[in-house]
Write a protein that holds these residues in place. Sequence first.
Motif, PDB file in Angstrom:
ATOM      1  N   HIS A   1      87.738  58.212  43.836  1.00 17.88           N
ATOM      2  CA  HIS A   1      87.152  57.095  43.124  1.00 17.88           C
ATOM      3  C   HIS A   1      86.213  56.303  44.038  1.00 17.88           C
ATOM      4  N   LEU A   2      86.661  56.089  45.262  1.00 23.18           N
ATOM      5  CA  LEU A   2      85.840  55.382  46.251  1.00 23.18           C
ATOM      6  C   LEU A   2      84.538  56.120  46.513  1.00 23.18           C
ATOM      7  N   ALA A   3      84.656  57.453  46.680  1.00 21.23           N
ATOM      8  CA  ALA A   3      83.468  58.254  46.967  1.00 21.23           C
ATOM      9  C   ALA A   3      82.475  58.122  45.817  1.00 21.23           C
ATOM     10  N   PHE A   4      82.995  58.120  44.622  1.00 22.68           N
ATOM     11  CA  PHE A   4      82.130  58.009  43.455  1.00 22.68           C
ATOM     12  C   PHE A   4      81.429  56.654  43.435  1.00 22.68           C
ATOM     13  N   ALA A   5      82.200  55.610  43.780  1.00 26.05           N
ATOM     14  CA  ALA A   5      81.626  54.265  43.767  1.00 26.05           C
ATOM     15  C   ALA A   5      80.483  54.144  44.768  1.00 26.05           C
ATOM     16  N   SER A   6      80.653  54.732  45.965  1.00 26.21           N
ATOM     17  CA  SER A   6      79.590  54.584  46.952  1.00 26.21           C
ATOM     18  C   SER A   6      78.376  55.428  46.563  1.00 26.21           C
ATOM     19  N   LEU A   7      78.622  56.551  45.921  1.00 28.56           N
ATOM     20  CA  LEU A   7      77.502  57.366  45.444  1.00 28.56           C
ATOM     21  C   LEU A   7      76.707  56.581  44.401  1.00 28.56           C
ATOM     22  N   ALA A   8      77.453  55.918  43.519  1.00 27.30           N
ATOM     23  CA  ALA A   8      76.783  55.153  42.467  1.00 27.30           C
ATOM     24  C   ALA A   8      75.936  54.030  43.069  1.00 27.30           C
ATOM     25  N   SER A   9      76.445  53.363  44.100  1.00 32.20           N
ATOM     26  CA  SER A   9      75.661  52.271  44.675  1.00 32.20           C
ATOM     27  C   SER A   9      74.440  52.819  45.426  1.00 32.20           C
ATOM     28  N   LEU A  10      74.588  54.009  46.021  1.00 32.60           N
ATOM     29  CA  LEU A  10      73.432  54.639  46.666  1.00 32.60           C
ATOM     30  C   LEU A  10      72.351  54.943  45.638  1.00 32.60           C
ATOM     31  N   MET A  11      72.796  55.448  44.489  1.00 34.09           N
ATOM     32  CA  MET A  11      71.842  55.783  43.449  1.00 34.09           C
ATOM     33  C   MET A  11      71.124  54.530  42.957  1.00 34.09           C
ATOM     34  N   MET A  12      71.857  53.442  42.877  1.00 35.80           N
ATOM     35  CA  MET A  12      71.231  52.210  42.424  1.00 35.80           C
ATOM     36  C   MET A  12      70.210  51.712  43.432  1.00 35.80           C
ATOM     37  N   MET A  13      70.515  51.872  44.719  1.00 33.63           N
ATOM     38  CA  MET A  13      69.548  51.486  45.748  1.00 33.63           C
ATOM     39  C   MET A  13      68.291  52.345  45.629  1.00 33.63           C
ATOM     40  N   GLY A  14      68.519  53.632  45.392  1.00 32.78           N
ATOM     41  CA  GLY A  14      67.392  54.551  45.247  1.00 32.78           C
ATOM     42  C   GLY A  14      66.503  54.139  44.097  1.00 32.78           C
ATOM     43  N   MET A  15      67.117  53.703  43.016  1.00 32.61           N
ATOM     44  CA  MET A  15      66.331  53.324  41.857  1.00 32.61           C
ATOM     45  C   MET A  15      65.516  52.062  42.129  1.00 32.61           C
ATOM     46  N   ALA A  16      66.073  51.154  42.898  1.00 34.28           N
ATOM     47  CA  ALA A  16      65.328  49.946  43.236  1.00 34.28           C
ATOM     48  C   ALA A  16      64.067  50.305  44.019  1.00 34.28           C
ATOM     49  N   HIS A  17      64.200  51.266  44.946  1.00 38.86           N
ATOM     50  CA  HIS A  17      63.023  51.684  45.717  1.00 38.86           C
ATOM     51  C   HIS A  17      61.989  52.361  44.835  1.00 38.86           C
ATOM     52  N   ALA A  18      62.477  53.099  43.852  1.00 42.18           N
ATOM     53  CA  ALA A  18      61.565  53.846  42.992  1.00 42.18           C
ATOM     54  C   ALA A  18      60.723  52.925  42.128  1.00 42.18           C
ATOM     55  N   ALA A  19      61.054  51.642  42.139  1.00 40.87           N
ATOM     56  CA  ALA A  19      60.270  50.702  41.344  1.00 40.87           C
ATOM     57  C   ALA A  19      58.808  50.709  41.763  1.00 40.87           C
ATOM     58  N   ASP A  20      58.557  51.053  43.034  1.00 37.87           N
ATOM     59  CA  ASP A  20      57.164  51.118  43.495  1.00 37.87           C
ATOM     60  C   ASP A  20      56.496  52.403  43.026  1.00 37.87           C
ATOM     61  N   GLY A  21      57.264  53.255  42.401  1.00 39.41           N
ATOM     62  CA  GLY A  21      56.792  54.611  42.131  1.00 39.41           C
ATOM     63  C   GLY A  21      56.006  54.787  40.860  1.00 39.41           C
ATOM     64  N   VAL A  22      55.607  53.704  40.199  1.00 39.36           N
ATOM     65  CA  VAL A  22      54.797  53.871  38.996  1.00 39.36           C
ATOM     66  C   VAL A  22      53.422  54.386  39.402  1.00 39.36           C
ATOM     67  N   SER A  23      52.957  55.408  38.724  1.00 40.50           N
ATOM     68  CA  SER A  23      51.590  55.835  39.000  1.00 40.50           C
ATOM     69  C   SER A  23      50.772  55.888  37.718  1.00 40.50           C
ATOM     70  N   VAL A  24      49.500  55.630  37.901  1.00 38.20           N
ATOM     71  CA  VAL A  24      48.571  55.540  36.775  1.00 38.20           C
ATOM     72  C   VAL A  24      47.541  56.640  36.943  1.00 38.20           C
ATOM     73  N   SER A  25      47.359  57.469  35.931  1.00 39.24           N
ATOM     74  CA  SER A  25      46.376  58.540  36.042  1.00 39.24           C
ATOM     75  C   SER A  25      45.465  58.568  34.822  1.00 39.24           C
ATOM     76  N   GLU A  26      44.340  59.232  35.002  1.00 39.31           N
ATOM     77  CA  GLU A  26      43.355  59.446  33.942  1.00 39.31           C
ATOM     78  C   GLU A  26      42.964  58.185  33.165  1.00 39.31           C
ATOM     79  N   PRO A  27      42.667  57.096  33.881  1.00 42.75           N
ATOM     80  CA  PRO A  27      42.243  55.897  33.125  1.00 42.75           C
ATOM     81  C   PRO A  27      40.822  56.054  32.601  1.00 42.75           C
ATOM     82  N   PHE A  28      40.560  55.571  31.421  1.00 41.50           N
ATOM     83  CA  PHE A  28      39.179  55.441  30.943  1.00 41.50           C
ATOM     84  C   PHE A  28      39.103  54.370  29.871  1.00 41.50           C
TER      85      PHE A  28
END
Length: 162
Positions: free
Chosen positions: A7-34
Amino acid sequence: MKFFAKHLAFASLASLMMMGMAHAADGVSVSEPFARATAPSAKAGAAFLTLSIASGEDKLLSVASPVAEKVELHNHIMEDGIARMRAVDAIPVVAGTPTALKPGGLHIMLIGLKQQLKEGDTVPLTLRFEKAGDVVVAVPVKGAGVRPGGDDHSGHGHGHSH
Ligand SMILES: [Cu+2]
């Protein structure tokens, strides 16, 4: 005891994933604008682009541009067999499925144009995302003839009442 360790291992994995998602917030990309070229007297124009994100999700909340008094997010919907435009509050961006803003569907509406949009010009748009913040995009203006179909925003008066 074994269960507890798991259960503990799962909890720490989940918090790692949440941290990863926070970083991915910068990951929006915009393509083919016109943006679509407009007639000299046109009061409104439209811009299109494709939004994607590497992981997680974000939301396009609003757009601003120095060439228009007001910018709205719009969608086309069919209502009683007639295509109509509706303002939308936000446009979601989800990993794995790029969100395409294109003629006949979601689009960025430039209302109260301060200048004619001429083919070859570049129009700056500032996209405001819920997580990624402001993203500035240089949007090339393309001639009305380049689009592969759909309706023409500059041609039919557009009918905005809001
Ligand atoms: Cu519109």
